[in-house]
Design a protein around this motif. Structure first.
Motif, mmCIF file in Angstrom:
data_model
loop_
_atom_site.group_PDB
_atom_site.id
_atom_site.type_symbol
_atom_site.label_atom_id
_atom_site.label_comp_id
_atom_site.label_asym_id
_atom_site.label_seq_id
_atom_site.Cartn_x
_atom_site.Cartn_y
_atom_site.Cartn_z
ATOM 1 N N GLN A 173 0.815 -1.220 0.000
ATOM 2 C CA GLN A 173 0.000 0.000 0.000
ATOM 3 C C GLN A 173 0.845 1.265 0.000
ATOM 4 N N GLY A 174 2.153 1.130 0.034
ATOM 5 C CA GLY A 174 3.015 2.302 0.018
ATOM 6 C C GLY A 174 2.929 3.138 1.280
ATOM 7 N N VAL A 175 2.707 2.503 2.428
ATOM 8 C CA VAL A 175 2.574 3.203 3.704
ATOM 9 C C VAL A 175 3.919 3.225 4.416
ATOM 10 N N GLU A 176 4.354 4.397 4.826
ATOM 11 C CA GLU A 176 5.573 4.501 5.623
ATOM 12 C C GLU A 176 5.300 3.989 7.040
ATOM 13 N N PRO A 177 6.272 3.280 7.640
ATOM 14 C CA PRO A 177 6.043 2.763 8.994
ATOM 15 C C PRO A 177 5.597 3.834 9.990
ATOM 16 N N GLN A 255 15.318 -5.013 26.771
ATOM 17 C CA GLN A 255 15.354 -3.747 27.490
ATOM 18 C C GLN A 255 16.747 -3.126 27.448
ATOM 19 N N PHE A 256 16.822 -1.892 27.952
ATOM 20 C CA PHE A 256 18.046 -1.108 27.904
ATOM 21 C C PHE A 256 18.172 -0.332 29.207
ATOM 22 N N ALA A 257 19.387 0.062 29.537
ATOM 23 C CA ALA A 257 19.623 0.802 30.783
ATOM 24 C C ALA A 257 19.345 2.288 30.627
ATOM 25 N N ASP A 258 19.621 2.835 29.448
ATOM 26 C CA ASP A 258 19.500 4.270 29.210
ATOM 27 C C ASP A 258 18.126 4.586 28.626
ATOM 28 N N GLY A 259 17.309 5.344 29.375
ATOM 29 C CA GLY A 259 15.970 5.681 28.927
ATOM 30 C C GLY A 259 15.922 6.512 27.660
ATOM 31 N N GLN A 260 17.035 7.108 27.249
ATOM 32 C CA GLN A 260 17.055 7.878 26.014
ATOM 33 C C GLN A 260 16.713 6.996 24.812
ATOM 34 N N ASN A 261 17.006 5.687 24.927
ATOM 35 C CA ASN A 261 16.646 4.769 23.851
ATOM 36 C C ASN A 261 15.144 4.786 23.579
ATOM 37 N N LEU A 262 14.353 4.860 24.641
ATOM 38 C CA LEU A 262 12.902 4.885 24.485
ATOM 39 C C LEU A 262 12.460 6.148 23.764
ATOM 40 N N ASP A 263 13.002 7.296 24.173
ATOM 41 C CA ASP A 263 12.665 8.555 23.511
ATOM 42 C C ASP A 263 13.066 8.525 22.039
ATOM 43 N N ASN A 264 14.249 7.995 21.770
ATOM 44 C CA ASN A 264 14.725 7.936 20.386
ATOM 45 C C ASN A 264 13.812 7.076 19.517
ATOM 46 N N TRP A 265 13.298 6.002 20.103
ATOM 47 C CA TRP A 265 12.427 5.100 19.342
ATOM 48 C C TRP A 265 11.135 5.816 18.956
ATOM 49 N N TYR A 266 10.513 6.485 19.902
ATOM 50 C CA TYR A 266 9.287 7.228 19.575
ATOM 51 C C TYR A 266 9.556 8.291 18.512
ATOM 52 N N ARG A 267 10.641 9.014 18.671
ATOM 53 C CA ARG A 267 10.942 10.097 17.712
ATOM 54 C C ARG A 267 11.221 9.535 16.323
ATOM 55 N N TYR A 269 9.734 7.200 14.876
ATOM 56 C CA TYR A 269 8.441 6.997 14.230
ATOM 57 C C TYR A 269 7.562 8.246 14.267
ATOM 58 N N ARG A 270 8.209 9.390 14.463
ATOM 59 C CA ARG A 270 7.560 10.704 14.440
ATOM 60 C C ARG A 270 6.411 10.790 15.450
ATOM 61 N N LEU A 271 6.627 10.206 16.606
ATOM 62 C CA LEU A 271 5.649 10.233 17.689
ATOM 63 C C LEU A 271 6.181 11.074 18.839
ATOM 64 N N GLY A 272 5.275 11.682 19.578
ATOM 65 C CA GLY A 272 5.683 12.397 20.770
ATOM 66 C C GLY A 272 6.062 11.438 21.888
ATOM 67 N N ILE A 273 6.675 11.971 22.920
ATOM 68 C CA ILE A 273 6.976 11.162 24.091
ATOM 69 C C ILE A 273 5.676 11.003 24.878
ATOM 70 N N PRO A 274 5.207 9.780 25.094
ATOM 71 C CA PRO A 274 3.871 9.603 25.681
ATOM 72 C C PRO A 274 3.778 10.045 27.132
ATOM 73 N N GLU A 275 2.652 10.622 27.462
ATOM 74 C CA GLU A 275 2.286 10.888 28.847
ATOM 75 C C GLU A 275 1.106 9.969 29.162
ATOM 76 N N VAL A 276 1.435 8.812 29.665
ATOM 77 C CA VAL A 276 0.463 7.729 29.768
ATOM 78 C C VAL A 276 -0.442 7.918 30.981
#
Length: 309
Positions: A173-177, A255-267, A269-276
């Protein structure tokens, strides 16, 4: 090999009882090298899915009953060991579109039927919250591979795993992830956007038809949004409403020790950092119906993928 999700799921079945393993002091191990190799072939080098089953037969060979709590725990621990052996051998960097500092495998037991009132697989990076295992079509956040161990259930109908070939959907379908997913208000996971869900379920999804009453199963997935497979589940319900039900589930992830990995993953995929939100939505509310209902319709007609046709 066929690329249809039904065929991928059928070809992903791995009977762990076919592999010789020792039982010592109530624990199975070490994990046979050939079993690890099979998961590498299916998940890391193949279509991204393995479905391990056969715990009942494995336990019976050693005079154990899967409905005994200690025996089921031994099988559950063995499935986790199988995932850990797979993760240690897999070339994870080949399957993630950004550098991730994975340095451990973590597992957590959850209630797969009732609401979990205090849940986080990684308290260093995510806030403890209420949690429901039943969700829409989604990916778990920032873990390239996952394993979910199901069963044995008691007085439960439904609750079967569903896997969606979002990789093939995006390609055709030509959809970007990054355009496939959105944040979930009550989870750190990411949901497949509604505009894509119907087509994925009707054309690119399959129910993993495994016995979760008298056996157990572990679904191992390439869980990366870019190149992996999404997952969901059918709605679990009480077979006899007058009796209690039990649906144990063990979640295993990188999992990872450095939480920056989580932020990098969201960014990425062009997503904000979630406030759950720490409280899950009430039943029969729009957000519950959108994000926390099982998938019970919209799948293509036909035999579910699994051990039997």
């Amino acid at each position: 090999m066929s690329n249809t999700m039904t065929d991928i799921a059928r070809q992903a079945m791995v009977d762990v009882s076919a592999y010789d393993v020792e039982l010592t002091d109530g624990r199975f191990g070490p994990v046979p090298a050939e079993l690890t190799k099979t998961l590498i072939t299916l998940v890391a080098d193949g279509a991204g899915l393995a479905v391990c089953h056969g715990a009942r037969a494995l336990l019976a060979r050693h005079g154990m009953d899967i409905h005994d709590e200690d025996a089921a725990a031994a099988a559950r621990d063995y499935f986790e060991a199988v995932f850990r052996a797979f993760a240690a051998e897999a070339d994870i960097a080949k399957h993630t579109p950004l550098v991730m500092g994975y340095d451990q495998v973590a597992a957590m037991d959850v209630d797969g039927f009732n609401k979990n009132t205090s849940f986080t697989p990684n308290s260093d990076h995510t806030e403890s919250r209420e949690f429901l295992t039943t969700k829409c079509v989604h990916f778990d956040a920032a873990t390239t591979f996952i394993g979910n161990v199901y069963g044995p259930n008691t007085n439960i109908t439904g609750g079967l795993p569903i896997v969606g070939n979002t990789r093939e959907y995006c390609r055709t379908q030509g959809v970007e992830p990054a355009d496939l997913v959105e944040l979930m208000p009550h989870s750190y996971n990411v949901a497949v956007r509604q505009e894509h869900t119907a087509a994925i379920l009707s054309d690119h999804a399959a129910v993993v038809d495994v016995d979760l009453i008298d056996d157990m199963a572990m679904v191992v997935l390439n869980n990366e949004v870019d190149g992996g497979l999404a997952h969901a589940g059918s709605t679990p319900s009480l077979t006899d409403p007058a009796k209690p039900g039990k649906r144990p589930l063990r979640h295993i992830e990188l999992q990872f020790a450095d939480g920056q990995n989580l932020d990098n993953w969201y960014r990425h995929y062009r997503l904000g950092i979630p406030e759950v939100n720490v409280k899950v939505p009430d039943v029969n509310t729009p957000q519950h119906d959108r994000y926390h209902r099982g998938v019970d319709s919209g799948l293509a007609a036909g035999t579910p993928a699994g051990q039997s046709d």
